[in-house]
Design a protein around this motif. Structure first.
Motif, PDB file in Angstrom:
ATOM      1  N   ASN A  79      31.685 -10.519  30.294  1.00  0.00           N
ATOM      2  CA  ASN A  79      33.053 -11.033  30.431  1.00  0.00           C
ATOM      3  C   ASN A  79      33.984 -10.447  29.375  1.00  0.00           C
ATOM      4  OD1 ASN A  79      35.058 -13.135  31.460  1.00  0.00           O
ATOM      5  ND2 ASN A  79      34.928 -13.656  29.295  1.00  0.00           N
ATOM      6  N   GLU A  80      33.459 -10.244  28.177  1.00  0.00           N
ATOM      7  CA  GLU A  80      34.280  -9.643  27.122  1.00  0.00           C
ATOM      8  C   GLU A  80      34.775  -8.267  27.554  1.00  0.00           C
ATOM      9  OE1 GLU A  80      33.771  -8.527  22.390  1.00  0.00           O
ATOM     10  OE2 GLU A  80      32.138  -8.097  23.794  1.00  0.00           O
ATOM     11  N   ILE A  81      33.877  -7.477  28.122  1.00  0.00           N
ATOM     12  CA  ILE A  81      34.251  -6.134  28.571  1.00  0.00           C
ATOM     13  C   ILE A  81      35.247  -6.227  29.736  1.00  0.00           C
ATOM     14  CG2 ILE A  81      33.408  -3.948  29.480  1.00  0.00           C
ATOM     15  CD1 ILE A  81      32.577  -4.580  26.583  1.00  0.00           C
ATOM     16  N   ALA A  82      34.992  -7.153  30.665  1.00  0.00           N
ATOM     17  CA  ALA A  82      35.896  -7.301  31.795  1.00  0.00           C
ATOM     18  C   ALA A  82      37.282  -7.738  31.338  1.00  0.00           C
ATOM     19  CB  ALA A  82      35.320  -8.323  32.782  1.00  0.00           C
ATOM     20  N   ASP A  83      37.343  -8.634  30.357  1.00  0.00           N
ATOM     21  CA  ASP A  83      38.640  -9.068  29.833  1.00  0.00           C
ATOM     22  C   ASP A  83      39.398  -7.892  29.219  1.00  0.00           C
ATOM     23  OD1 ASP A  83      38.324 -11.671  30.609  1.00  0.00           O
ATOM     24  OD2 ASP A  83      37.865 -12.470  28.610  1.00  0.00           O
ATOM     25  N   ARG A  84      38.680  -7.080  28.462  1.00  0.00           N
ATOM     26  CA  ARG A  84      39.325  -5.939  27.818  1.00  0.00           C
ATOM     27  C   ARG A  84      39.811  -4.922  28.840  1.00  0.00           C
ATOM     28  NH1 ARG A  84      35.126  -4.495  22.868  1.00  0.00           N
ATOM     29  NH2 ARG A  84      35.578  -6.309  21.549  1.00  0.00           N
ATOM     30  N   ALA A 113      33.422 -30.474  32.473  1.00  0.00           N
ATOM     31  CA  ALA A 113      34.462 -29.565  31.973  1.00  0.00           C
ATOM     32  C   ALA A 113      34.054 -29.018  30.607  1.00  0.00           C
ATOM     33  CB  ALA A 113      35.783 -30.309  31.882  1.00  0.00           C
ATOM     34  N   PRO A 114      34.581 -27.833  30.254  1.00  0.00           N
ATOM     35  CA  PRO A 114      35.472 -26.996  31.051  1.00  0.00           C
ATOM     36  C   PRO A 114      34.714 -26.165  32.082  1.00  0.00           C
ATOM     37  CG  PRO A 114      35.080 -25.948  28.936  1.00  0.00           C
ATOM     38  CD  PRO A 114      34.377 -27.280  28.880  1.00  0.00           C
ATOM     39  N   TYR A 115      35.457 -25.746  33.090  1.00  0.00           N
ATOM     40  CA  TYR A 115      34.914 -24.865  34.120  1.00  0.00           C
ATOM     41  C   TYR A 115      35.919 -23.742  34.314  1.00  0.00           C
ATOM     42  CZ  TYR A 115      32.512 -23.506  38.461  1.00  0.00           C
ATOM     43  OH  TYR A 115      31.819 -22.819  39.420  1.00  0.00           O
ATOM     44  N   ASP A 116      35.503 -22.533  33.994  1.00  0.00           N
ATOM     45  CA  ASP A 116      36.408 -21.385  34.064  1.00  0.00           C
ATOM     46  C   ASP A 116      36.425 -20.833  35.488  1.00  0.00           C
ATOM     47  OD1 ASP A 116      37.917 -19.087  33.663  1.00  0.00           O
ATOM     48  OD2 ASP A 116      37.110 -18.766  31.654  1.00  0.00           O
ATOM     49  N   TRP A 117      37.151 -21.520  36.357  1.00  0.00           N
ATOM     50  CA  TRP A 117      37.205 -21.155  37.764  1.00  0.00           C
ATOM     51  C   TRP A 117      37.802 -19.759  37.954  1.00  0.00           C
ATOM     52  CZ3 TRP A 117      34.908 -22.043  42.014  1.00  0.00           C
ATOM     53  CH2 TRP A 117      35.504 -21.826  43.259  1.00  0.00           C
ATOM     54  N   THR A 118      38.798 -19.430  37.145  1.00  0.00           N
ATOM     55  CA  THR A 118      39.448 -18.124  37.286  1.00  0.00           C
ATOM     56  C   THR A 118      38.453 -16.995  37.102  1.00  0.00           C
ATOM     57  OG1 THR A 118      41.567 -18.996  36.519  1.00  0.00           O
ATOM     58  CG2 THR A 118      41.246 -16.618  36.369  1.00  0.00           C
ATOM     59  N   ARG A 119      37.590 -17.106  36.099  1.00  0.00           N
ATOM     60  CA  ARG A 119      36.626 -16.032  35.856  1.00  0.00           C
ATOM     61  C   ARG A 119      35.486 -16.046  36.871  1.00  0.00           C
ATOM     62  NH1 ARG A 119      38.316 -16.925  30.302  1.00  0.00           N
ATOM     63  NH2 ARG A 119      38.899 -14.933  29.314  1.00  0.00           N
ATOM     64  N   ALA A 175      27.059 -20.390  20.145  1.00  0.00           N
ATOM     65  CA  ALA A 175      28.043 -20.207  19.075  1.00  0.00           C
ATOM     66  C   ALA A 175      27.399 -20.175  17.691  1.00  0.00           C
ATOM     67  CB  ALA A 175      29.094 -21.307  19.137  1.00  0.00           C
ATOM     68  N   ARG A 176      26.118 -20.488  17.601  1.00  0.00           N
ATOM     69  CA  ARG A 176      25.421 -20.355  16.319  1.00  0.00           C
ATOM     70  C   ARG A 176      25.304 -18.900  15.905  1.00  0.00           C
ATOM     71  NH1 ARG A 176      20.323 -24.219  18.006  1.00  0.00           N
ATOM     72  NH2 ARG A 176      21.467 -26.212  18.149  1.00  0.00           N
ATOM     73  N   ASP A 177      25.412 -18.011  16.893  1.00  0.00           N
ATOM     74  CA  ASP A 177      25.344 -16.584  16.616  1.00  0.00           C
ATOM     75  C   ASP A 177      26.757 -16.062  16.371  1.00  0.00           C
ATOM     76  OD1 ASP A 177      25.341 -13.644  17.209  1.00  0.00           O
ATOM     77  OD2 ASP A 177      23.212 -14.030  17.595  1.00  0.00           O
ATOM     78  N   ALA A 178      26.937 -15.367  15.254  1.00  0.00           N
ATOM     79  CA  ALA A 178      28.277 -14.894  14.888  1.00  0.00           C
ATOM     80  C   ALA A 178      28.849 -13.928  15.925  1.00  0.00           C
ATOM     81  CB  ALA A 178      28.229 -14.217  13.515  1.00  0.00           C
ATOM     82  N   TRP A 179      27.986 -13.211  16.636  1.00  0.00           N
ATOM     83  CA  TRP A 179      28.473 -12.301  17.669  1.00  0.00           C
ATOM     84  C   TRP A 179      29.066 -13.062  18.854  1.00  0.00           C
ATOM     85  CZ3 TRP A 179      23.964  -8.252  18.489  1.00  0.00           C
ATOM     86  CH2 TRP A 179      23.832  -7.462  17.334  1.00  0.00           C
ATOM     87  N   LEU A 180      28.419 -14.160  19.203  1.00  0.00           N
ATOM     88  CA  LEU A 180      28.795 -14.866  20.424  1.00  0.00           C
ATOM     89  C   LEU A 180      29.847 -15.951  20.206  1.00  0.00           C
ATOM     90  CD1 LEU A 180      25.312 -15.273  22.159  1.00  0.00           C
ATOM     91  CD2 LEU A 180      27.009 -13.478  22.482  1.00  0.00           C
ATOM     92  N   ALA A 181      29.968 -16.439  18.989  1.00  0.00           N
ATOM     93  CA  ALA A 181      30.898 -17.547  18.725  1.00  0.00           C
ATOM     94  C   ALA A 181      32.313 -17.264  19.227  1.00  0.00           C
ATOM     95  CB  ALA A 181      30.901 -17.889  17.239  1.00  0.00           C
ATOM     96  N   PRO A 182      32.898 -16.094  18.918  1.00  0.00           N
ATOM     97  CA  PRO A 182      34.260 -15.845  19.419  1.00  0.00           C
ATOM     98  C   PRO A 182      34.326 -15.701  20.940  1.00  0.00           C
ATOM     99  CG  PRO A 182      33.399 -13.898  18.306  1.00  0.00           C
ATOM    100  CD  PRO A 182      32.443 -15.000  18.029  1.00  0.00           C
ATOM    101  N   LEU A 183      33.245 -15.261  21.547  1.00  0.00           N
ATOM    102  CA  LEU A 183      33.233 -15.117  23.001  1.00  0.00           C
ATOM    103  C   LEU A 183      33.194 -16.490  23.671  1.00  0.00           C
ATOM    104  CD1 LEU A 183      30.736 -12.128  23.459  1.00  0.00           C
ATOM    105  CD2 LEU A 183      33.158 -12.110  22.832  1.00  0.00           C
ATOM    106  N   GLY A 195      39.624  -6.192  34.354  1.00  0.00           N
ATOM    107  CA  GLY A 195      39.007  -6.159  35.675  1.00  0.00           C
ATOM    108  C   GLY A 195      37.543  -6.521  35.599  1.00  0.00           C
ATOM    109  N   VAL A 196      36.732  -5.859  36.404  1.00  0.00           N
ATOM    110  CA  VAL A 196      35.325  -6.201  36.527  1.00  0.00           C
ATOM    111  C   VAL A 196      34.475  -5.118  35.886  1.00  0.00           C
ATOM    112  CG1 VAL A 196      33.458  -6.678  38.136  1.00  0.00           C
ATOM    113  CG2 VAL A 196      35.777  -7.430  38.669  1.00  0.00           C
ATOM    114  N   ARG A 197      33.648  -5.503  34.932  1.00  0.00           N
ATOM    115  CA  ARG A 197      32.661  -4.593  34.355  1.00  0.00           C
ATOM    116  C   ARG A 197      31.405  -5.396  34.083  1.00  0.00           C
ATOM    117  NH1 ARG A 197      33.555  -0.267  31.066  1.00  0.00           N
ATOM    118  NH2 ARG A 197      31.296  -0.235  30.946  1.00  0.00           N
ATOM    119  N   GLY A 198      30.277  -4.810  34.388  1.00  0.00           N
ATOM    120  CA  GLY A 198      29.019  -5.463  34.095  1.00  0.00           C
ATOM    121  C   GLY A 198      28.601  -6.419  35.205  1.00  0.00           C
ATOM    122  N   GLY A 199      27.294  -6.519  35.388  1.00  0.00           N
ATOM    123  CA  GLY A 199      26.771  -7.429  36.393  1.00  0.00           C
ATOM    124  C   GLY A 199      26.929  -6.914  37.789  1.00  0.00           C
TER     125      GLY A 199
END
Length: 310
Positions: free
Chosen positions: A298-303, A15-21, A103-111, A306-310
């Motif tokens: 996932n950030e784009i899809a959340d915003r 865990a955790p496992y983001d089954w919803t996403r 999360a060491r990268d400031a861009w990715l930490a919030p994601l 729906g589904v964006r990317g990949g």
């Protein structure tokens, strides 16, 4: 296919496992007639060693486990199927270790904080995935899904007396797709030629793309697999890296020319508009660049809701 035959087993995960996403990702790319997401369950028609069946995967209501059910004659191969399904649903990932690194990268930490259990969804078949990647070139995810559905009807096989109407089709085999009449299916002629050229190469064994797992191959062999796929007409670097990510489980694969990823990076640093400069910036994400890509998508899809990317 008999519905009396059924075997269930459980796959533990950390865990955790983001089954919803995970389900959202699969749902947005499900092949009509072959795959379906229903009531929190992933379901698809499968064939294993000549035996047909249905694969159903759901999250356990209480335990840190996925519950897998194999229906039909394929249930006799449950032991062999277990590691394949485990890879497809990325149950062996260590989300804490991956999250700490990214999360060491400031861009990715919030994601990472927003989606700490994000997984790297795999694929039942590398061939299916590369077919979808080719079909999806320069079209939306929704349009690609429509085209894939047409391919299934044109070159696939309907399963008689199948208990699940939403998954009653077998995805076309490489040989069937190579020999199918794809006239007026809605794709440019060059893309059809690329698709059937790939199918012929896979059917003949000239370009093996299934049964490749990055963690079990020497780096040189994985590089050779990339080169062989890239050498096919109509296959570019994005497609190769996407297959490496999802089908070959190369957790450091990164489709650096992906438009959504490039836009996401450039939005964070306007000086980084070209793929080479972006690749330099993303080196610190290694060896988990594939998970970084998933977080950015996932950030784009959340915003977008729906589904964006990949």
């Amino acid at each position: 296919m008999s519905t009396v035959l059924a075997v269930s087993f459980e796959l533990p995960f950390k865990a955790p496992y983001d089954w919803t996403r995970v389900l959202r990702f699969f749902a947005g790319r499900a092949t009509p007639g072959v795959e379906a997401i229903e009531d929190g369950t992933y379901r698809r028609a499968i064939e294993w060693d000549g035996a047909s069946g249905t694969l159903c995967v759901a999250r356990h209501a209480r335990k840190h486990r996925l519950v897998v059910t194999i229906e039909g004659d394929a249930s006799g191969y449950a032991e062999a199927l277990a590691p394949h399904v485990a890879t497809m649903f990325d149950v062996d990932a260590d989300p804490a270790a991956i999250g700490r690194h990214l999360a060491r990268d400031a861009w990715l930490a919030p994601l990472v904080e927003a989606a700490p259990g994000l997984r790297l969804p795999g694929a039942w078949s590398a061939f299916e995935l590369v077919v979808r990647a080719i079909v999806g070139q320069q079209v939306s995810v929704k349009a690609a899904t429509t085209l894939i559905g047409r391919l299934v009807v044109r070159a696939g096989r309907r399963i008689d007396d199948h208990p699940h109407p939403g998954t009653a089709w077998r995805f076309p085999s490489p040989a069937a797709l190579a020999n199918a009449d794809l006239a007026q299916i809605g794709m440019p002629g060059k893309r059809v030629a690329a698709l059937q050229g790939l199918a012929r190469a896979v059917a003949s064994g000239a370009v093996p793309i299934d049964d490749i797992h990055a963690a079990r191959l020497p780096a040189a062999a994985l590089a050779d697999a990339r080169a062989a796929l890239l050498a096919l007409p109509g296959i570019g670097p994005w497609t190769v890296e996407y297959i490496a990510m999802r089908a070959w489980r190369d957790v450091d694969a990164f489709p650096s020319t992906d438009l959504v990823l490039m836009q996401s990076i450039a939005a964070r640093d306007p000086s980084l508009t070209r793929a080479p400069a972006q690749r330099v910036r993303t080196r610190t994400w290694r060896p988990y660049r594939a998970y970084a890509a998933m977080h950015l998508w996932n950030e784009i899809a959340d915003r977008a809701g729906g589904v964006r990317g990949g």
